[in-house]
Design a protein around this motif. Structure first.
Motif, short mmCIF file in Angstrom:
data_model
loop_
_atom_site.label_atom_id
_atom_site.label_comp_id
_atom_site.label_asym_id
_atom_site.label_seq_id
_atom_site.Cartn_x
_atom_site.Cartn_y
_atom_site.Cartn_z
N ASP A 2 0.84 -1.19 0.00
CA ASP A 2 0.00 0.00 0.00
C ASP A 2 0.88 1.25 0.00
O ASP A 2 1.93 1.28 0.63
CB ASP A 2 -0.91 -0.01 1.23
CG ASP A 2 -1.99 1.04 1.13
OD1 ASP A 2 -1.77 2.14 1.68
OD2 ASP A 2 -3.02 0.77 0.50
N GLU A 3 0.42 2.27 -0.69
CA GLU A 3 1.24 3.49 -0.84
C GLU A 3 1.53 4.16 0.51
O GLU A 3 2.52 4.86 0.66
CB GLU A 3 0.56 4.47 -1.79
CG GLU A 3 -0.81 4.92 -1.35
CD GLU A 3 -1.52 5.76 -2.40
OE1 GLU A 3 -2.44 6.50 -2.02
OE2 GLU A 3 -1.16 5.66 -3.59
N ARG A 4 0.65 3.95 1.49
CA ARG A 4 0.87 4.54 2.82
C ARG A 4 2.00 3.83 3.56
O ARG A 4 2.63 4.41 4.44
CB ARG A 4 -0.40 4.49 3.65
CG ARG A 4 -1.47 5.46 3.13
CD ARG A 4 -2.80 5.19 3.74
NE ARG A 4 -3.35 3.96 3.19
CZ ARG A 4 -4.61 3.57 3.36
NH1 ARG A 4 -5.44 4.30 4.05
NH2 ARG A 4 -5.04 2.46 2.82
N ASP A 5 2.26 2.56 3.21
CA ASP A 5 3.33 1.82 3.87
C ASP A 5 4.63 1.83 3.07
O ASP A 5 5.69 1.50 3.60
CB ASP A 5 2.90 0.36 4.07
CG ASP A 5 1.67 0.25 4.96
OD1 ASP A 5 1.58 1.04 5.92
OD2 ASP A 5 0.82 -0.61 4.69
N ALA A 6 4.55 2.19 1.81
CA ALA A 6 5.71 2.09 0.92
C ALA A 6 6.87 2.95 1.40
O ALA A 6 8.04 2.55 1.28
CB ALA A 6 5.31 2.46 -0.50
N GLU A 7 6.58 4.12 1.95
CA GLU A 7 7.65 5.01 2.40
C GLU A 7 8.43 4.38 3.55
O GLU A 7 9.66 4.46 3.60
CB GLU A 7 7.08 6.36 2.80
CG GLU A 7 8.14 7.40 3.06
CD GLU A 7 7.56 8.78 3.34
OE1 GLU A 7 8.32 9.62 3.85
OE2 GLU A 7 6.37 9.00 3.05
N ASN A 8 7.72 3.74 4.49
CA ASN A 8 8.40 3.08 5.60
C ASN A 8 9.26 1.92 5.11
O ASN A 8 10.36 1.70 5.62
CB ASN A 8 7.38 2.57 6.62
CG ASN A 8 6.86 3.68 7.49
OD1 ASN A 8 7.53 4.69 7.69
ND2 ASN A 8 5.65 3.52 7.99
N VAL A 9 8.77 1.18 4.13
CA VAL A 9 9.54 0.06 3.59
C VAL A 9 10.80 0.57 2.90
O VAL A 9 11.88 -0.01 3.06
CB VAL A 9 8.67 -0.78 2.62
CG1 VAL A 9 9.49 -1.87 1.97
CG2 VAL A 9 7.49 -1.37 3.36
N ARG A 10 10.69 1.67 2.18
CA ARG A 10 11.86 2.23 1.51
C ARG A 10 12.92 2.69 2.50
O ARG A 10 14.12 2.61 2.23
CB ARG A 10 11.45 3.39 0.61
CG ARG A 10 10.72 2.93 -0.62
CD ARG A 10 10.64 3.98 -1.69
NE ARG A 10 9.76 3.57 -2.75
CZ ARG A 10 10.09 2.72 -3.72
NH1 ARG A 10 11.29 2.20 -3.74
NH2 ARG A 10 9.24 2.39 -4.65
N LEU A 11 12.50 3.21 3.65
CA LEU A 11 13.46 3.61 4.68
C LEU A 11 14.19 2.40 5.25
O LEU A 11 15.36 2.49 5.61
CB LEU A 11 12.74 4.37 5.80
CG LEU A 11 12.24 5.76 5.44
CD1 LEU A 11 11.41 6.33 6.58
CD2 LEU A 11 13.40 6.68 5.13
N MET A 12 13.50 1.27 5.32
CA MET A 12 14.12 0.04 5.85
C MET A 12 15.06 -0.59 4.83
O MET A 12 15.97 -1.32 5.19
CB MET A 12 13.05 -0.97 6.26
CG MET A 12 12.26 -0.58 7.47
SD MET A 12 11.20 -1.87 8.06
CE MET A 12 9.76 -1.62 7.06
N LEU A 13 14.83 -0.30 3.53
CA LEU A 13 15.62 -0.90 2.46
C LEU A 13 16.23 0.23 1.62
O LEU A 13 15.74 0.55 0.53
CB LEU A 13 14.73 -1.78 1.58
CG LEU A 13 14.00 -2.89 2.30
CD1 LEU A 13 12.96 -3.53 1.41
CD2 LEU A 13 14.97 -3.94 2.80
N PRO A 14 17.31 0.84 2.10
CA PRO A 14 17.84 2.01 1.40
C PRO A 14 18.39 1.72 0.01
O PRO A 14 18.47 2.63 -0.82
CB PRO A 14 18.95 2.50 2.33
CG PRO A 14 19.30 1.33 3.18
CD PRO A 14 18.07 0.51 3.30
N TYR A 15 18.77 0.49 -0.29
CA TYR A 15 19.38 0.18 -1.60
C TYR A 15 18.44 -0.59 -2.50
O TYR A 15 18.87 -1.21 -3.45
CB TYR A 15 20.68 -0.58 -1.40
CG TYR A 15 21.68 0.23 -0.62
CD1 TYR A 15 22.28 1.35 -1.18
CD2 TYR A 15 21.97 -0.09 0.71
CE1 TYR A 15 23.17 2.12 -0.47
CE2 TYR A 15 22.88 0.69 1.43
CZ TYR A 15 23.46 1.78 0.84
OH TYR A 15 24.33 2.55 1.56
N LEU A 16 17.14 -0.57 -2.22
CA LEU A 16 16.17 -1.29 -3.03
C LEU A 16 15.89 -0.53 -4.32
O LEU A 16 15.76 0.66 -4.32
CB LEU A 16 14.86 -1.47 -2.25
CG LEU A 16 13.80 -2.31 -2.91
CD1 LEU A 16 14.27 -3.76 -3.01
CD2 LEU A 16 12.52 -2.27 -2.12
#
Length: 65
Positions: free
Chosen positions: A51-65
């Motif tokens: 979900d777009e609301r969670d995507a930002e948090n996931v990107r912070l956890m995975l900086p090189y994704l």
């Protein structure tokens, strides 16, 4: 500047598509499968976009994704 660390738990659960969106596995496909219909199990096997609301948090956890 030091290297950023990846959250390994998140790295095992998420991956990026070719266009850069984040996908995840669906829940409820681990146990007690004999009580679920084949149709339900097949639908749970597919990957789905985070979900777009969670995507930002996931990107912070995975900086090189």
């Amino acid at each position: 500047m030091p290297k950023l660390k990846t959250r390994k738990a998140a790295a095992k659960r998420f991956r990026a598509t070719g266009s850069g969106k984040i996908v995840r596995r669906k829940a409820f496909k681990n146990h007690q499968l004999e009580h679920k219909t084949s149709n339900k199990k097949r639908k749970l096997s597919k990957m789905v976009l985070v979900d777009e609301r969670d995507a930002e948090n996931v990107r912070l956890m995975l900086p090189y994704l």
